[in-house]
Design a protein around this motif. Structure first.
Motif, PDB file in Angstrom:
ATOM      1  N   VAL A  45     -19.143 -75.482  71.337  1.00 33.87           N
ATOM      2  CA  VAL A  45     -19.503 -76.226  72.997  1.00 33.87           C
ATOM      3  C   VAL A  45     -21.222 -76.369  72.314  1.00 33.87           C
ATOM      4  CG1 VAL A  45     -18.766 -76.559  75.239  1.00 33.87           C
ATOM      5  CG2 VAL A  45     -16.957 -76.699  73.350  1.00 33.87           C
ATOM      6  N   SER A  46     -21.391 -75.677  72.529  1.00 36.83           N
ATOM      7  CA  SER A  46     -23.065 -74.989  72.496  1.00 36.83           C
ATOM      8  C   SER A  46     -23.684 -75.868  72.080  1.00 36.83           C
ATOM      9  CB  SER A  46     -23.356 -73.692  72.819  1.00 36.83           C
ATOM     10  OG  SER A  46     -23.319 -73.167  72.145  1.00 36.83           O
ATOM     11  N   THR A  49     -23.355 -79.635  72.345  1.00 34.40           N
ATOM     12  CA  THR A  49     -23.872 -80.220  73.387  1.00 34.40           C
ATOM     13  C   THR A  49     -25.010 -81.169  73.514  1.00 34.40           C
ATOM     14  OG1 THR A  49     -22.034 -79.377  74.997  1.00 34.40           O
ATOM     15  CG2 THR A  49     -23.905 -79.848  75.732  1.00 34.40           C
ATOM     16  N   LEU A  52     -24.455 -84.201  71.907  1.00 35.17           N
ATOM     17  CA  LEU A  52     -24.490 -85.623  72.486  1.00 35.17           C
ATOM     18  C   LEU A  52     -24.718 -86.324  73.538  1.00 35.17           C
ATOM     19  CD1 LEU A  52     -20.248 -84.362  72.842  1.00 35.17           C
ATOM     20  CD2 LEU A  52     -21.418 -85.839  71.951  1.00 35.17           C
ATOM     21  N   PHE A  53     -25.553 -85.050  74.459  1.00 34.45           N
ATOM     22  CA  PHE A  53     -26.879 -85.801  75.444  1.00 34.45           C
ATOM     23  C   PHE A  53     -28.408 -86.821  74.299  1.00 34.45           C
ATOM     24  CE2 PHE A  53     -26.641 -81.352  77.724  1.00 34.45           C
ATOM     25  CZ  PHE A  53     -25.405 -82.053  78.888  1.00 34.45           C
TER      26      PHE A  53
END
Length: 59
Positions: A45-46, A49, A52-53
């Motif tokens: 996830v880290s 992220t 995705l940003f």
């Protein structure tokens, strides 16, 4: 430059992952597979992220 950066990050993260696994296994009573799954999920996830940003439009 990139070839030196990635192994250095891996070496820096190793003690953090080891201590986190130990805390999850002893403190939370998880098995190794469960604790490793939690750590691996958090890392995924880290990592994803910022990717995705990068697809969000700039205002």
């Amino acid at each position: 430059m990139m070839s030196l950066t990635l192994p250095c990050l891996a070496l820096l993260a190793q003690p953090i992952v080891q201590s986190t696994l130990a805390k999850l296994m002893k403190g939370e009573g998880m098995s190794f597979d469960e604790a490793y799954g939690h750590v691996l999920g958090t890392l995924c996830v880290s990592t994803l992220t910022p990717i995705l940003f990068s697809f969000l439009p700039i205002k």
